[in-house]
Enzyme design. Structure first.
Site, PDB file in Angstrom:
ATOM      1  N   ASP A 119      35.903  -6.307 -29.307  1.00  0.00           N
ATOM      2  CA  ASP A 119      35.558  -6.154 -30.717  1.00  0.00           C
ATOM      3  C   ASP A 119      36.431  -5.028 -31.264  1.00  0.00           C
ATOM      4  O   ASP A 119      36.539  -3.962 -30.630  1.00  0.00           O
ATOM      5  CB  ASP A 119      34.073  -5.746 -30.783  1.00  0.00           C
ATOM      6  CG  ASP A 119      33.428  -6.116 -32.092  1.00  0.00           C
ATOM      7  OD1 ASP A 119      34.125  -6.107 -33.107  1.00  0.00           O
ATOM      8  OD2 ASP A 119      32.213  -6.392 -32.084  1.00  0.00           O
ATOM      9  N   ASP A 228      36.505  -7.277 -36.649  1.00  0.00           N
ATOM     10  CA  ASP A 228      35.471  -6.765 -37.548  1.00  0.00           C
ATOM     11  C   ASP A 228      35.902  -6.874 -39.016  1.00  0.00           C
ATOM     12  O   ASP A 228      37.053  -6.559 -39.353  1.00  0.00           O
ATOM     13  CB  ASP A 228      35.269  -5.283 -37.172  1.00  0.00           C
ATOM     14  CG  ASP A 228      34.086  -4.660 -37.848  1.00  0.00           C
ATOM     15  OD1 ASP A 228      32.967  -5.054 -37.527  1.00  0.00           O
ATOM     16  OD2 ASP A 228      34.295  -3.768 -38.703  1.00  0.00           O
ATOM     17  N   GLU A 286      35.225 -11.748 -38.353  1.00  0.00           N
ATOM     18  CA  GLU A 286      33.951 -11.531 -39.039  1.00  0.00           C
ATOM     19  C   GLU A 286      34.232 -11.474 -40.541  1.00  0.00           C
ATOM     20  O   GLU A 286      35.053 -10.686 -41.004  1.00  0.00           O
ATOM     21  CB  GLU A 286      33.307 -10.216 -38.584  1.00  0.00           C
ATOM     22  CG  GLU A 286      31.894 -10.099 -39.115  1.00  0.00           C
ATOM     23  CD  GLU A 286      31.462  -8.678 -39.462  1.00  0.00           C
ATOM     24  OE1 GLU A 286      30.258  -8.458 -39.610  1.00  0.00           O
ATOM     25  OE2 GLU A 286      32.326  -7.782 -39.595  1.00  0.00           O
ATOM     26  N   HIS A 363      24.207  -7.695 -33.446  1.00  0.00           N
ATOM     27  CA  HIS A 363      23.867  -6.273 -33.499  1.00  0.00           C
ATOM     28  C   HIS A 363      23.622  -5.773 -34.919  1.00  0.00           C
ATOM     29  O   HIS A 363      23.233  -4.620 -35.101  1.00  0.00           O
ATOM     30  CB  HIS A 363      24.994  -5.474 -32.848  1.00  0.00           C
ATOM     31  CG  HIS A 363      26.264  -5.556 -33.646  1.00  0.00           C
ATOM     32  ND1 HIS A 363      26.948  -6.738 -33.841  1.00  0.00           N
ATOM     33  CD2 HIS A 363      26.957  -4.619 -34.327  1.00  0.00           C
ATOM     34  CE1 HIS A 363      27.995  -6.518 -34.603  1.00  0.00           C
ATOM     35  NE2 HIS A 363      28.030  -5.226 -34.905  1.00  0.00           N
ATOM     36  N   ASP A 364      23.890  -6.609 -35.933  1.00  0.00           N
ATOM     37  CA  ASP A 364      23.652  -6.207 -37.320  1.00  0.00           C
ATOM     38  C   ASP A 364      22.451  -6.917 -37.925  1.00  0.00           C
ATOM     39  O   ASP A 364      22.086  -6.646 -39.075  1.00  0.00           O
ATOM     40  CB  ASP A 364      24.858  -6.575 -38.205  1.00  0.00           C
ATOM     41  CG  ASP A 364      26.112  -5.809 -37.849  1.00  0.00           C
ATOM     42  OD1 ASP A 364      26.000  -4.659 -37.391  1.00  0.00           O
ATOM     43  OD2 ASP A 364      27.208  -6.365 -38.023  1.00  0.00           O
TER      44      ASP A 364
HETATM   45  C1  GLC Z   1      30.815  -4.992 -39.113  1.00  0.00           C
HETATM   46  C2  GLC Z   1      30.049  -4.595 -37.884  1.00  0.00           C
HETATM   47  C3  GLC Z   1      29.028  -3.577 -38.262  1.00  0.00           C
HETATM   48  C4  GLC Z   1      29.730  -2.382 -38.839  1.00  0.00           C
HETATM   49  C5  GLC Z   1      30.627  -2.772 -39.997  1.00  0.00           C
HETATM   50  C6  GLC Z   1      31.586  -1.683 -40.342  1.00  0.00           C
HETATM   51  O1  GLC Z   1      30.027  -5.650 -40.041  1.00  0.00           O
HETATM   52  O2  GLC Z   1      29.495  -5.726 -37.277  1.00  0.00           O
HETATM   53  O3  GLC Z   1      28.217  -3.216 -37.169  1.00  0.00           O
HETATM   54  O4  GLC Z   1      28.794  -1.444 -39.281  1.00  0.00           O
HETATM   55  O5  GLC Z   1      31.421  -3.887 -39.669  1.00  0.00           O
HETATM   56  O6  GLC Z   1      32.532  -1.544 -39.333  1.00  0.00           O
END
Ligand code: GLC
Ligand code: CA
Length: 665
Positions: A119, A228, A286, A363-364
Site C-alpha cells: 500500500d 492510495d 483507491e 481499514h477505513d
Molecule cells: C486513504 C486511506 C486512508 C487514509 C487516506 C489518506 O483513503 O485508505 O486510511 O487516511 O487515504 O492517506
C-alpha cells in the site's frame, strides 16, 4: 413480467470458457487479503503488529486459500494517519521491523505461491518528509529547489486584514484544506490531515521521484501496489471556491474540484508506461472522493489504447448510509438502492472491458455485518455467510479485510481510548466545539455516528485465540488499541476447528469460486429489482448459469421466482448458509428463512457443439470438488471432497457411501 426462461448454455455459440480462462490475468481470479499490519500480530511485545507477525502467519493465508496479501504502509512515518503519512519511502518503519524483514516477507510469500502487494500513498507525504521540509524553506530561498513540489498559496486577506486560506475547500478530516506555514509564510494544501501535504503532480520532477520509489519496491520483487487516493493527484488548475451546500459552515465539500482532475489520465498513462508496463503487476487504485462506473472504465478498460490501472476501489455502495458523501450524517437505506449501485457497476464494467473489485469492509470502513445486516448474536454467523455468498458470486476480484473471514463485527461502543484514528478524533473534537446549546443532542448524534462509522471499528486487533488480547500480543502487554472481547467461539483457533464456522465457510467459498470460473467472468443480471428483502441475480456464461438468492431481512420471506423468469427445474443447490435444507418449495414460490442465502447452478444441456461443451463442463465439474460442508438435505450430510492429490472423489453421504448430490427441490 418475463416469461419463464430456462437458464442453460447457449448452444449456438462456441464454447469460449477455456479460452477465456487462459486470457484472464492472475489478479482477476484472485482473493486479495488486506493486512492492517499494526493490528495483525505482534511478535516483540510492544503491543503493535509487525512484519515478523505476518511472516509467522503466512501459512494461515495458504490454508484459507488467499492468493495475494496486501500490506498496509510499512514505510518510515510519524504515524499520524496509520502510516499513510510517509516521511521516507525508502525506509521501513522500525515499529514494524527492518528492510531484511520485508525482504524475508516477500521471499517467504513467494515460496508459498502467493503474491504480495504494498500500500503506498503518492498523493501526499508526511510534513516530516525531507521533500516538504525543503519545499517550505525554498519558498524564501529558491536555490534550495523543490519549490513547487507542493501546493503553496499566499491566501486571501479578510476585512480585518488577516490572511485567510485561498478558498473554502473542506478537508476530508474536517476543517480547511489549507494550513498556514510560518517558515514559508504561505498556506499549503492538504486534502487529508494537516500533517499530510499534497504533492504537486503537475511538477514533472515530483512524478519522476515517485516513479523511482515504485521501481525501488518493484525491484525488490513485490507484485503490485494498492495506490492510495490515486484519483486525487490532478487538481483543478485554479483553486475556485466550492459551492455552498453545508449551511453554517465556512468549509465546503470540494471533492469534484480535486478528484479525477484535468490531467489524471495523462499522469496515470505515463506512470503505466514508465513503470508498471515493465513488470507483471496488479495496480489497485483507491478512488476516494468519488468515482462513477463510467470513470472507472476510463481508468481500467482493457480496450483503451494506453492502459492506466488494473483495478479501482470504488465507494458508492458504502456511501448509501450517509447524505451527500458526508460519512457522519447517518442515513437509512433500502435494499433496492444497494442493488441499483451494484447493478450499475457490474453491468458497466463487464460491458466495457473493465473489471470490478468486490469488497465490503476495510481499514477505513466499519464491519460489513454491522453495516449491511445486523450484529445481533442470533444472526451474526448467518449474516457473515450471507455476505460471503454475495461477495463471492459477483463479477470481479475479491478483496477481504483481516477479520472479515472470522465474522468480526463493530464493537458497538464509544470510548475516547478506542477512537485514536485522526479522522474520528478530529470529527469528535469539532463536534464538541460546535455543540453549544444543543450540546446533548448534537453529541449523542456524533457518538452514534462514530459507533457506526468510526475507522477504529475495523482497526482493533484480530482474535487469534481465546488468550488475553486474543493472542495478538503477549498477555502482559498493552495492545496499541484495546482488543475487544470476542468470546471463545469467535476466535480464529476455535473457528478453524469447526467445520460450520464462518471461517470454514469463507475457506469453502474461496475454493468454490476457483472451481466455478463462470463466477469470475460471467454476465450479471438482477431479477426482481424492487424487492425490498430479496436480492436475486444470475451469473451466466456460455456453459453455465448460476442463481444467487439472498434474503437480506431478519424475517422469513417468500419469492415467487417464476414471475421473474426463473425455472428451477433441474437446478442444483451448491451453497446455502443454513445447515438444514428444508423442503420449502411450494412451486413456483421459494421460502427463505431469515438472512438465508443460496447459490444454485443450472443443469447443462449437452447439445451442440456437444463435444466441446461437454468436455469443458466435465472439466469444470471435475475441479468443483472442494472440501465443503455447508448444507444438509433430508438430514444427511452431503459433502464434496478432494483427496490429497486434488483428485475428485464421488460426493459421499455422512455414512461415507458414495452418492450423488441430489437436485435441490
Ligand atoms: C486513504 C486511506 C486512508 C487514509 C487516506 C489518506 O483513503 O485508505 O486510511 O487516511 O487515504 O492517506
Ligand atoms: Ca511489534
Amino acid at each position: 413480467m418475463n416469461s419463464p426462461e430456462k437458464c442453460e448454455i447457449d448452444t449456438t455459440a462456441d464454447c469460449g470458457e477455456i479460452d477465456t480462462l487462459d486470457k484472464m490475468r492472475w489478479w482477476q481470479r484472485a482473493t486479495i487479503y488486506q493486512v492492517l499490519i499494526q493490528s495483525f500480530q505482534d511478535t516483540n511485545g510492544d503491543g503493535k503488529g509487525d512484519i515478523r507477525g505476518v511472516v509467522n502467519r503466512l501459512d494461515y493465508f495458504v490454508t484459507l486459500g488467499v492468493d495475494v496479501i496486501w500490506i498496509a504502509p510499512i514505510y518510515q512515518s510519524p504515524m499520524s494517519d496509520m502510516g499513510y503519512d510517509i516521511s521516507d519511502y525508502y525506509t521501513v518503519n522500525p515499529i514494524f521491523g527492518s528492510m531484511e524483514d520485508m525482504e524475508l516477507l516477500i521471499s517467504e510469500t513467494h515460496k508459498r505461491d502467493m503474491k504480495i502487494i504494498l500500500d503506498i500513498a503518492l498523493n501526499h507525504t508526511s510534513s516530516e518528509h525531507q521533500w516538504f521540509q525543503t519545499s517550505r524553506r525554498s519558498r524564501k530561498d529558491r536555490s534550495l529547489g523543490k519549490r513547487d513540489w507542493y501546493f503553496w498559496s499566499e491566501g486571501k486577506v479578510d476585512e480585518t486584514g488577516k490572511r485567510i486560506p485561498p478558498n473554502n475547500w473542506e478537508s476530508t478530516f474536517t476543517g480547511s484544506t489549507w494550513e498556514w506555514d510560518d517558515m514559508a509564510e504561505e498556506f499549503y494544501l492538504h486534502i487529508f490531515g494537516k500533517n499530510q501535504p499534497d504533492l504537486n503532480w503537475d511538477c514533472e520532477d515530483v512524478r519522476q521521484a515517485l516513479y523511482n520509489v515504485l521501481r525501488f519496491w518493484l525491484d525488490k520483487g513485490i507484485d503490485g501496489f494498492r495506490l492510495d487516493t490515486m484519483n486525487l493527484v490532478s487538481k483543478t488548475s485554479e483553486f475556485p471556491d466550492a459551492p455552498i451546500v453545508k449551511k453554517g459552515s465556512i468549509w465546503q465539500p470540494a471533492n469534484f474540484l480535486f478528484a479525477n482532475g484535468p490531467h489524471i489520465h495523462e499522469y496515470l498513462q505515463e506512470m503505466y508506461e514508465q513503470v508498471f508496463s515493465k513488470y507483471d503487476v496488479v495496480t489497485l487504485g483507491e478512488m476516494s472522493c468519488g468515482v462513477s462506473p463510467a470513470q472507472a472504465v476510463e481508468y481500467t478498460s482493457r480496450h483503451k489504447p494506453r492502459p492506466e490501472l488494473s483495478l479501482v476501489i470504488q465507494f458508492q455502495h458504502v456511501e448509501l448510509d450517509c447524505y451527500d458523501g458526508d460519512k457522519w450524517l447517518l442515513r437509512e437505506w433500502e435494499l433496492p438502492e444497494l442493488k441499483a449501485v451494484i447493478n450499475e457497476w457490474q453491468a458497466t464494467l463487464i460491458d466495457n472491458g473493465g473489471w470490478n473489485t468486490l469488497w465490503m469492509e476495510n481499514h477505513d470502513q466499519p464491519r460489513a455485518i454491522s453495516r449491511f445486516t445486523t450484529s445481533h448474536p442470533r444472526f451474526r454467523a448467518l449474516c457473515a455467510k450471507l455476505l460471503c455468498v454475495w461477495q463471492y458470486t459477483l463479477q470481479g476480484t475479491n478483496l477481504i479485510f483481516q477479520g472479515q473471514e472470522l465474522g468480526m463485527v463493530n464493537p458497538g461502543m464509544f470510548t475516547e481510548e478506542m477512537n485514536q484514528d485522526i479522522e474520528t478524533a478530529q470529527y469528535w473534537k469539532a463536534a464538541c466545539e460546535a455543540a453549544g446549546s444543543e450540546h446533548d443532542e448534537a453529541l449523542t448524534l456524533a457518538k452514534k455516528a462514530i459507533i457506526q462509522k468510526g475507522r477504529d471499528n475495523t482497526r482493533i486487533p484480530i482474535p487469534w485465540t481465546d488468550a488475553p488480547h486474543g493472542g495478538f500480543t503477549e498477555p502482559d502487554c498493552k495492545p496499541w488499541i484495546p482488543a475487544s472481547e470476542h468470546g471463545k467461539d469467535w476466535c480464529c483457533f476455535s473457528q478453524q476447528k469447526d467445520p460450520e464456522s464462518v471461517w470454514s465457510f469463507y475457506r469453502a467459498m474461496i475454493r468454490m469460486r476457483k472451481n466455478h470460473p463462470t463466477l469470475y467472468y460471467g454476465t450479471y443480471e438482477t431479477l426482481d429489482m424492487d424487492n425490498p428483502f430479496i436480492w436475486a441475480y444470475k451469473r451466466r456464461s456460455k456453459l453455465r448459469c448460476y442463481l444467487t438468492i439472498l434474503n437480506f431481512s431478519s424475517g422469513a420471506t417468500s419469492w415467487a421466482y417464476a414471475e421473474h423468469g426463473v425455472d428451477l427445474k433441474g437446478s442444483k443447490l451448491l451453497i446455502s448458509n443454513y445447515l438444514t435444507q428444508e423442503a420449502t418449495l411450494v412451486e413456483p414460490i421459494l421460502l427463505l428463512r431469515p438472512f438465508e442465502g443460496r447459490l444454485k447452478s443450472s443443469q447443462v444441456s449437452s447439445s451442440t457443439p456437444r463435444q466441446l461443451a461437454k468436455k469443458a463442463w466435465q472439466e469444470e465439474s471435475d475441479s468443483a470438488a472442494v472440501p465443503i460442508r455447508v448444507f444438509f438435505i433430508s438430514s444427511s450430510v452431503f459433502s464434496l471432497r478432494q483427496d490429497d492429490r486434488g483428485t475428485r472423489q464421488s460426493p459421499t453421504s455422512s455414512d461415507g457411501q458414495p452418492t450423488t448430490v441430489p437436485e435441490d427441490e
